[in-house]
Design a protein around this motif. Structure first.
Motif, PDB file in Angstrom:
ATOM      1  N   LEU A  97      -9.641   8.225   6.068  1.00  0.00           N
ATOM      2  CA  LEU A  97      -8.455   7.595   6.665  1.00  0.00           C
ATOM      3  C   LEU A  97      -8.461   7.661   8.185  1.00  0.00           C
ATOM      4  CD1 LEU A  97      -5.810   8.891   4.118  1.00  0.00           C
ATOM      5  CD2 LEU A  97      -6.669   6.546   4.353  1.00  0.00           C
ATOM      6  N   ASN A  98      -9.285   8.531   8.733  1.00  0.00           N
ATOM      7  CA  ASN A  98      -9.406   8.586  10.188  1.00  0.00           C
ATOM      8  C   ASN A  98     -10.459   7.618  10.714  1.00  0.00           C
ATOM      9  OD1 ASN A  98      -7.866  10.786  11.905  1.00  0.00           O
ATOM     10  ND2 ASN A  98      -8.121  11.632   9.850  1.00  0.00           N
ATOM     11  N   GLU A 140       0.838  -1.203   0.000  1.00  0.00           N
ATOM     12  CA  GLU A 140       0.000   0.000   0.000  1.00  0.00           C
ATOM     13  C   GLU A 140       0.875   1.256   0.000  1.00  0.00           C
ATOM     14  OE1 GLU A 140      -3.193  -2.454   2.747  1.00  0.00           O
ATOM     15  OE2 GLU A 140      -2.163  -0.711   3.584  1.00  0.00           O
ATOM     16  N   ARG A 195     -11.430  -0.547   5.539  1.00  0.00           N
ATOM     17  CA  ARG A 195     -11.582   0.406   4.438  1.00  0.00           C
ATOM     18  C   ARG A 195     -11.412  -0.268   3.076  1.00  0.00           C
ATOM     19  NH1 ARG A 195      -8.365   3.713   8.107  1.00  0.00           N
ATOM     20  NH2 ARG A 195      -6.498   3.336   6.858  1.00  0.00           N
ATOM     21  N   ALA A 214      -9.833   7.211  -0.671  1.00  0.00           N
ATOM     22  CA  ALA A 214      -8.817   8.020   0.019  1.00  0.00           C
ATOM     23  C   ALA A 214      -7.528   8.127  -0.788  1.00  0.00           C
ATOM     24  CB  ALA A 214      -8.530   7.425   1.394  1.00  0.00           C
ATOM     25  N   ALA A 215      -7.257   7.115  -1.627  1.00  0.00           N
ATOM     26  CA  ALA A 215      -6.005   7.113  -2.387  1.00  0.00           C
ATOM     27  C   ALA A 215      -6.116   7.884  -3.691  1.00  0.00           C
ATOM     28  CB  ALA A 215      -5.571   5.672  -2.667  1.00  0.00           C
ATOM     29  N   GLY A 264       1.696   4.363  -2.857  1.00  0.00           N
ATOM     30  CA  GLY A 264       1.392   5.760  -2.567  1.00  0.00           C
ATOM     31  C   GLY A 264       0.121   6.002  -1.788  1.00  0.00           C
ATOM     32  N   TRP A 265      -0.437   4.947  -1.215  1.00  0.00           N
ATOM     33  CA  TRP A 265      -1.639   5.160  -0.403  1.00  0.00           C
ATOM     34  C   TRP A 265      -1.277   6.012   0.809  1.00  0.00           C
ATOM     35  CZ3 TRP A 265      -5.292   0.365   0.327  1.00  0.00           C
ATOM     36  CH2 TRP A 265      -5.728  -0.077  -0.935  1.00  0.00           C
ATOM     37  N   PRO A 266      -2.015   7.068   1.057  1.00  0.00           N
ATOM     38  CA  PRO A 266      -1.749   7.861   2.261  1.00  0.00           C
ATOM     39  C   PRO A 266      -2.409   7.234   3.488  1.00  0.00           C
ATOM     40  CG  PRO A 266      -3.560   8.827   1.030  1.00  0.00           C
ATOM     41  CD  PRO A 266      -3.140   7.589   0.279  1.00  0.00           C
ATOM     42  N   SER A 267      -2.034   7.714   4.644  1.00  0.00           N
ATOM     43  CA  SER A 267      -2.726   7.349   5.890  1.00  0.00           C
ATOM     44  C   SER A 267      -3.098   8.643   6.592  1.00  0.00           C
ATOM     45  CB  SER A 267      -1.809   6.523   6.793  1.00  0.00           C
ATOM     46  OG  SER A 267      -0.881   7.381   7.438  1.00  0.00           O
ATOM     47  N   ALA A 268      -3.792   8.524   7.714  1.00  0.00           N
ATOM     48  CA  ALA A 268      -4.126   9.722   8.495  1.00  0.00           C
ATOM     49  C   ALA A 268      -2.847  10.467   8.888  1.00  0.00           C
ATOM     50  CB  ALA A 268      -4.926   9.332   9.732  1.00  0.00           C
ATOM     51  N   PHE A 324      -1.299  12.748   6.191  1.00  0.00           N
ATOM     52  CA  PHE A 324      -1.930  14.058   6.097  1.00  0.00           C
ATOM     53  C   PHE A 324      -1.528  14.984   7.245  1.00  0.00           C
ATOM     54  CE2 PHE A 324      -4.626  12.031   3.007  1.00  0.00           C
ATOM     55  CZ  PHE A 324      -4.965  13.069   2.151  1.00  0.00           C
ATOM     56  N   VAL A 352      -0.694  16.419  -0.165  1.00  0.00           N
ATOM     57  CA  VAL A 352       0.012  15.184   0.109  1.00  0.00           C
ATOM     58  C   VAL A 352       0.401  14.562  -1.213  1.00  0.00           C
ATOM     59  CG1 VAL A 352      -0.247  12.891   1.067  1.00  0.00           C
ATOM     60  CG2 VAL A 352      -1.210  14.844   2.261  1.00  0.00           C
ATOM     61  N   GLY A 353       1.665  14.295  -1.360  1.00  0.00           N
ATOM     62  CA  GLY A 353       2.146  13.739  -2.617  1.00  0.00           C
ATOM     63  C   GLY A 353       1.561  12.363  -2.878  1.00  0.00           C
ATOM     64  N   THR A 354       1.596  11.931  -4.125  1.00  0.00           N
ATOM     65  CA  THR A 354       1.006  10.645  -4.460  1.00  0.00           C
ATOM     66  C   THR A 354       2.080   9.578  -4.708  1.00  0.00           C
ATOM     67  OG1 THR A 354       0.903  11.415  -6.747  1.00  0.00           O
ATOM     68  CG2 THR A 354      -1.103  11.600  -5.444  1.00  0.00           C
ATOM     69  N   GLN A 395      -9.000  12.597   4.178  1.00  0.00           N
ATOM     70  CA  GLN A 395      -8.603  12.552   5.587  1.00  0.00           C
ATOM     71  C   GLN A 395      -9.674  11.928   6.463  1.00  0.00           C
ATOM     72  OE1 GLN A 395      -7.439  16.683   6.523  1.00  0.00           O
ATOM     73  NE2 GLN A 395      -6.085  15.706   8.007  1.00  0.00           N
ATOM     74  N   ARG A 401      -7.621  13.611  -3.179  1.00  0.00           N
ATOM     75  CA  ARG A 401      -6.568  14.105  -2.287  1.00  0.00           C
ATOM     76  C   ARG A 401      -6.208  15.548  -2.614  1.00  0.00           C
ATOM     77  NH1 ARG A 401      -2.480   9.103  -2.673  1.00  0.00           N
ATOM     78  NH2 ARG A 401      -1.047  10.582  -1.702  1.00  0.00           N
TER      79      ARG A 401
END
Lengths: 179, 700, 329
Positions: C96-97, A117, C104, C79-80, A121-125, A128, A138-140, C93, C85
């Motif tokens: 993801l929270n 993941e 998810r 979210a991705a 490039g999947w972000p998380s909380a 951010f 947030v970059g990808t 956000q 984004r």
């Protein structure tokens, strides 16, 4: 109400009869004898039942088997191909990243999926909370887990460990992320 | 006594069952492959107290795949007086959620659905589940003495006069909530009757206890009962006693002889059926002179037990051991309520009692204007404060000093100003840890040797995740004076010699001591009977756990010091614990890798206790209403940024031949107090009721 | 779990037709809440209609610059998605929270919006709950209600809507597209969920058989600098005590436009329109933010255990919006 489905489990094609009520977890544990994923809460609240479901980590306790006819499932037992342990499994042993071992297969499947993941490039909380651009965006690109234990902690929070090996789980994953 | 030299001991070996556990191949109780298993699902009372007026099983029985329905009308009569275990013996209901029936079926789906179809009519009676009002109205009693070594009532000197004369006094009430163990593996069983033999796979900390309790309950010879427990998925005390789920599984198996009945408690049921830590209301009064030297210590604790049986959370147990004081008073009382019976949970007594005492010590430090590390050092006793026995070893002061150094503790006066970073208030706190060195009777060990120099050690002991399988093999290798590779340890089967429970941090101390005696005996016999050569057909000895001649002479306790840094958000009250550091004195450390895991695990459970955990009893209904892992929070990975555990070198020759004190409990002791004290340092708010949630800090 | 039949729908109309014929039927998306509730015997469908093959799993740009999110898109994919984004970070956000990655990955956007309250009593069938069993009473009002609502409650129900995503979508004026027995319609997200009133059994305004097919996000430039702040009892993997979704547009020191929505405080995502109105046309100072937040919360009615949510929500609004303003400088 019984129905016949097929699943590909750890690389092997399996046909089985399930009740419509049978979860993937119970299908694996009680009908196919694969007890690598564990039942801790049966409600998606602990993560012990985590498997790769068609390539993504999922709580098998909340998935109805009948709704996943034909699915590809990988358990922690299937990560260890041909008897060799997966690097994540070796790292968990070396870092003593578990005690009782009951949440461990779920932790390991989760950690292996998390590396993918992050690479995708999947972000998380957490991503951010510390945006890499000055505009807050947030970059990808890939997320570097090796240098961000906070990312690992956030992304692994769906796997509870009551023996509380978290302080060993994080470095065990970091080491694999580095290599 | 002399302790055995270390060769294998002291090495940070990976745990031997690691490769199985990381693949999920190590079988836990429910997972043993059995032919044609049947599945059990329980029916539970929906009233707190009263009588069953009727049970209608017709709908449940009519479901295809149902093999049998158990109620009090057809259940076997049990040969036990244990109120918790006496399920399905009458129409009486003693607490909400008690087992009143069960369904056995071909699949788990059918069993669970059919259990929901059993209709029970009740005549409820008013119930009493309120600890606070029991205390206010004096409906209390002094519990039976919990363990002979530890009195529940203590009067030394004259506490009231000493408090009246003290220069500085601290008096506060502290409260801790109901806690549930919540091992991730629920309590699970496979039970199978074949002729007169009962085979059990059980998630247990105490195989022999399972065997003797089940044998008594079902009027069997213990030899008719075989218990297996090769792997246990966490326990924390809940799996020491036999609970009613095992009784229900055995009853069910009787209905379907020859079939293996699988039974796993649901997470909901785990909050009712497996014991729990009682809530406590504690009053601590401390008196000191102007230099902070204690002149009086008074610790009272009120807890609940059930009407079915007595278990008292011995919250005051550690207090007489901790600090020098001429005047000491300890009281302990329980209220018997219409609830399930509490039970032992990790560091029973100490974990909650030391939250109160060590919070009060921090309050005393503030009141005296003294650094809290210094306050504790000033009150170090030279001998046990209660009976004057010397300590076999006492590492508290060394742990405090070493911990302060490693943590970077800044000695402070009471008026230290906390720091602020990006809207977060930052503070640090300290607390002491302690746990007694317990000795559990009843262990034997068999050691076999074959001429090729291979040794097999057999004990009905169990590894619940503590690393016993690995560490005890290290002990055995050193006791036998051979290489690790020559030793095989077999556990988890009542076919092996009896072993005491894995509990009270006393598993490895008791089992290790027994193996040392066995090794001596084996060597003696090889020398005396076989001219120093292992005989061609091998040799086997079976020995009992040794007596400890020093037991009455010395006070034996482990100690530790815990430090915590906390951050409290100035606007939202959110609490984070970026750092926990503990230094412990636990005697010899057999396996630094697994011991460290035990210590950080305990400290993290202490963090969880400090910030997250509380079972919420609804007094109208009489049960815990947040009975799942989404609403009974245990710390998640994100809550635990950094936990460090260290130990000081401690050689103690009086304990046992291995020189160990055990490390399973002490990590949780003092952890919550260190965090609460740090919260006070950060915010000025003293939280005396756990958990420390943001609403308690929001008025900052 | 009670026995049920399972069928797959291949298009929205077919799904709606199947469901409309069966009063006890339910749509199955990811199942992460429905299966949970079926195990608890809270949900008792006799037929599950799997709609994952019937609704879109795609996120696409709309001609007006907005974005359409298929109801079958997984929370993780939402979210991705770079479009989300970059243009609506508050949405990514918020997702993801919530929950964990495992959940998810499976949970759908439509299902996320329709997840049911986590009120302790709603989830325990041995207790009284008007939402689960109309007329049985509300156990929470005199019981454990620390997590529950302070705004828009009724004497019959004080439950909270648990979705984080819904709060963010309320802030950016999303529209929910549905197909039902009476045709298709668009429902503003802020009107999807309802207040409990005397019928707390109805979480939302959807008719039986009405299926969410997509969520449309309108073009909203200021959403590119938006933020979700969630306050909870664990650092992760816990439901909100209070959450804030916010976006603000400040020019020449004056608030041109602002969006604020609250989670964890009501039976629906609580759009703070009163606070927004007070803020527009003046400077975005801490003092004005505080007064606006207090005005929004003026009618809050706390329960025995949750009065703390009032100052918490106030402080969270102030901090979240101030952080946005400061980031923009």
């Amino acid at each position: 109400m019984d129905t016949e489905i097929s699943l590909r489990v750890d690389g092997a094609e399996r046909r089985l009869t399930v009740d419509t009520r049978t979860t993937l977890l119970d299908a694996l544990r009680e009908r196919l004898g694969n007890t690598s994923p564990k039942k801790g809460c049966d409600h998606g609240q602990c993560g012990a039942c985590t498997v790769l479901l068609d390539g993504r980590r999922a709580n098998s306790c909340l998935a109805l088997a009948v709704a996943h006819d034909g699915a590809e499932i990988v358990t922690a037992a299937g990560l260890a191909a041909d008897g060799d342990l997966h690097p994540m499994q070796r790292s968990f042993i070396a870092h003593d990243a578990f005690q009782c071992g009951y949440c461990t297969p779920g932790q390991i499947v989760s950690a292996v999926a998390m590396l993918d993941e992050a690479a995708n490039g999947w972000p998380s909380a957490v991503t951010f909370e510390a945006p890499d651009g000055s505009d807050g965006a947030v970059g990808t690109g890939p997320v570097d887990l090796a240098t961000s234990p906070d990312e690992i902690r956030e992304r692994m929070s769906g796997n509870l460990c009551r023996c509380a090996a978290y302080a060993n789980i994080v470095p065990a994953i970091q080491e694999v992320a580095q290599s | 006594m002399s302790i055995i030299p270390a060769r294998a001991m002291g090495r940070p070996l990976d745990r031997f069952d690691g490769a199985d556990k990381v693949r999920g191949l190590a079988p836990y109780a429910y997972e043993h492959p059995v032919a044609r298993p049947a599945y059990l699902s329980a029916v539970r009372s929906t009233i707190a107290t009263g009588q069953i007026m009727g049970i209608d099983c017709s709908q449940a029985s009519a479901q295809p795949g149902v093999l049998g329905v158990l109620t009090h009308l057809n259940a076997p009569r049990l040969g036990t007086d244990d109120g918790e275990l006496r399920i399905l013996q009458s129409e009486e209901v003693a607490f909400r959620g008690q087992f009143v029936g069960a369904v056995i079926a071909e699949t788990s789906e059918i069993a669970r659905h059919a259990a929901g179809l059993v209709r029970v009519d009740y005549r409820p009676r008013p119930h009493d589940v309120d600890l606070e009002s029991s205390r206010e109205q004096g409906r209390l009693r002094v519990p039976q003495q919990i363990m002979p070594m530890f009195p529940v009532t203590v009067d030394k000197g004259d506490v009231e006069s000493a408090l009246a004369a003290a220069s500085v006094r601290v008096e506060h009430n502290y409260r801790t909530p109901w806690y549930n163990h919540n091992p991730i593996e629920p309590h699970t069983t496979i039970a199978c009757w074949n002729d007169d033999q009962l085979t059990l796979y059980v998630s247990t900390q105490y195989l022999m206890g399972v065997r003797s309790t089940v044998a008594a309950a079902f009027r069997l010879d213990p030899q008719q009962v075989r218990v297996y427990a090769p792997h246990v998925g966490g326990a924390f005390g809940s799996k020491v006693p036999v609970h009613s789920d095992l009784i229900l599984a055995v009853m069910a198996a009787q209905l379907v002889p020859g079939r293996s009945v699988r039974f796993a408690l649901t997470r909901h049921q785990m909050f009712t059926q497996t014991g729990y830590r009682s809530p406590t209301i504690q009053r601590v009064r401390l008196g000191a002179d102007a230099e902070g030297r204690l002149t009086a210590v008074d610790h009272e604790s009120f807890e609940q037990t059930s009407r079915l049986g007595e278990f008292a959370e011995h919250a005051t147990r550690a207090t007489p051991t901790m600090y020098a004081t001429p005047h000491l008073r300890i009281r302990q009382q329980v209220a018997a309520l219409d609830l399930p019976t509490p039970s032992i949970m990790r560091a029973p007594g100490e974990s909650v009692g030391m939250f109160a005492l060590e919070s009060a010590m921090d309050e005393l430090a503030v009141a005296c204007g003294l650094d809290p590390v210094e306050l504790r050092l000033r009150n170090e006793p030279v001998a046990h404060p209660l009976d004057g026995r010397p300590f076999s070893s006492r590492g508290l002061a060394a742990c405090l000093r070493e911990g302060a150094r490693r943590f970077g503790w800044q000695p402070r006066q009471a008026t230290t100003t906390p720091s602020r970073q990006d809207g977060w208030l930052v503070g640090t706190g300290v607390a002491a840890s302690t746990y007694p060195v317990l000795r559990l009777p009843g262990s034997k060990a068999t050691i076999r040797v074959t001429p090729d120099g291979r040794y097999t050690v057999l004990m009905a002991a169990v590894d619940i995740g503590t690393g016993t399988r690995t560490a005890l093999t290290q002990v055995a290798a050193d006791a036998l004076r051979v290489d690790l590779a020559q030793v095989e340890l077999r556990l988890g089967d009542t076919a092996y010699p009896p072993a005491a429970q894995e509990g009270g941090s006393a598993g490895i101390t008791s089992w290790g001591a027994t193996i040392c005696v066995g090794a001596d005996e084996l060597r003696r016999r090889i020398a005396a009977e076989h001219g120093g050569t292992i005989p061609a057909d091998g040799l086997e000895v079976t020995v009992d756990m040794p007596e400890n001649p020093h037991l009455e002479q010395y006070a034996m306790h482990a100690f530790g010091a815990q430090f915590a840094e906390v951050r409290v958000h100035g606007e939202t009250g959110e609490i984070r614990v970026p750092r926990q550091l503990g230094v412990f004195a636990v005697g010899r450390v057999v396996n630094p890798k697994t011991a460290r895991s035990q210590l950080i695990g305990g400290m993290t459970m202490g963090l969880s206790m400090a910030l997250h955990e509380a079972s919420l009893l609804d007094p109208r209904y009489g049960h815990v209403i947040n009975h799942d892992l989404a609403t009974y929070h245990v710390s998640s990975n994100a809550d635990v940024p950094a936990v460090q555990a260290h130990w000081i070198a401690e050689q103690d020759d009086q304990l046992n031949p291995v020189g160990i004190k055990g490390a399973g409990e002490i990590g949780i002791v003092g952890a919550a107090a260190a965090i609460a004290n740090a919260v006070h340092h950060a915010t000025g708010v003293r939280v005396r009721e756990l958990p420390i949630t943001l609403d308690k800090l929001l008025t900052v | 779990m009670r026995p049920f039949r399972y069928e797959r729908a291949t298009d929205p109309d077919g799904a709606v037709a199947l469901l409309s014929r069966s009063p006890q039927a339910a749509f199955l998306g990811g199942g992460t809440n429905l299966v949970d509730l079926m195990k608890l015997d809270v949900a008792r469908p006799d037929l599950l209609i799997d709609i994952r093959g019937a609704v879109s799993g795609v996120i696409e740009e709309l001609p007006d610059g907005g974005v359409r999110i298929g109801a079958g898109v997984s929370n993780s994919d939402l979210a991705a998605e770079p479009l989300i984004r970059e243009r609506y970070p508050v949405v990514a956000q918020a997702v993801l929270n919530g929950a964990s990655t495992q959940l998810r990955n499976v949970a759908t956007v439509g299902g996320n919006l329709l997840q049911r309250t986590r009120c302790l009593y709603f989830q325990d069938i041995t207790t009284a709950c008007n939402k689960r069993q109309p007329g049985s009473g509300c156990s929470a009002i005199d019981g454990h209600n620390r997590d529950l609502a302070i705004l828009g409650t009724s004497p019959d129900c004080i439950a909270t809507q648990p979705s984080d995503l819904a709060v963010a979508l309320a802030a950016v004026d999303a529209t929910v597209q549905t197909v039902g027995p009476d045709g298709s319609r668009g429902i503003p997200l802020t009107e999807l969920h309802r207040l409990p009133g005397s019928e707390p059994q109805h979480d939302n305004v959807l008719a039986h058989g009405e299926l969410i097919t997509a969520v449309d996000l309108p073009p909203l430039a200021m959403a590119a600098r938006s933020r979700y702040r969630k306050i909870r009892d664990r650092a992760s993997y816990a439901f909100a005590l209070v959450s804030v979704a916010a976006a603000i547009d400040v020019a020449d020191g004056q608030v041109r436009d602002v969006r604020i929505a609250l989670g964890g405080v009501a039976h629906k995502p609580w759009r703070a329109r009163r606070a927004e109105d007070l803020l527009r046309g003046g400077p975005a100072t801490e003092d004005r933010l505080r007064r606006a937040a207090e005005a929004e919360l003026a009618e809050a009615q706390p329960q025995s255990d949750n009065a703390f949510k009032i100052p918490l929500a106030r402080n969270a609004i102030v901090r979240t919006v101030l952080d946005l303003v400061e980031a923009e400088r």
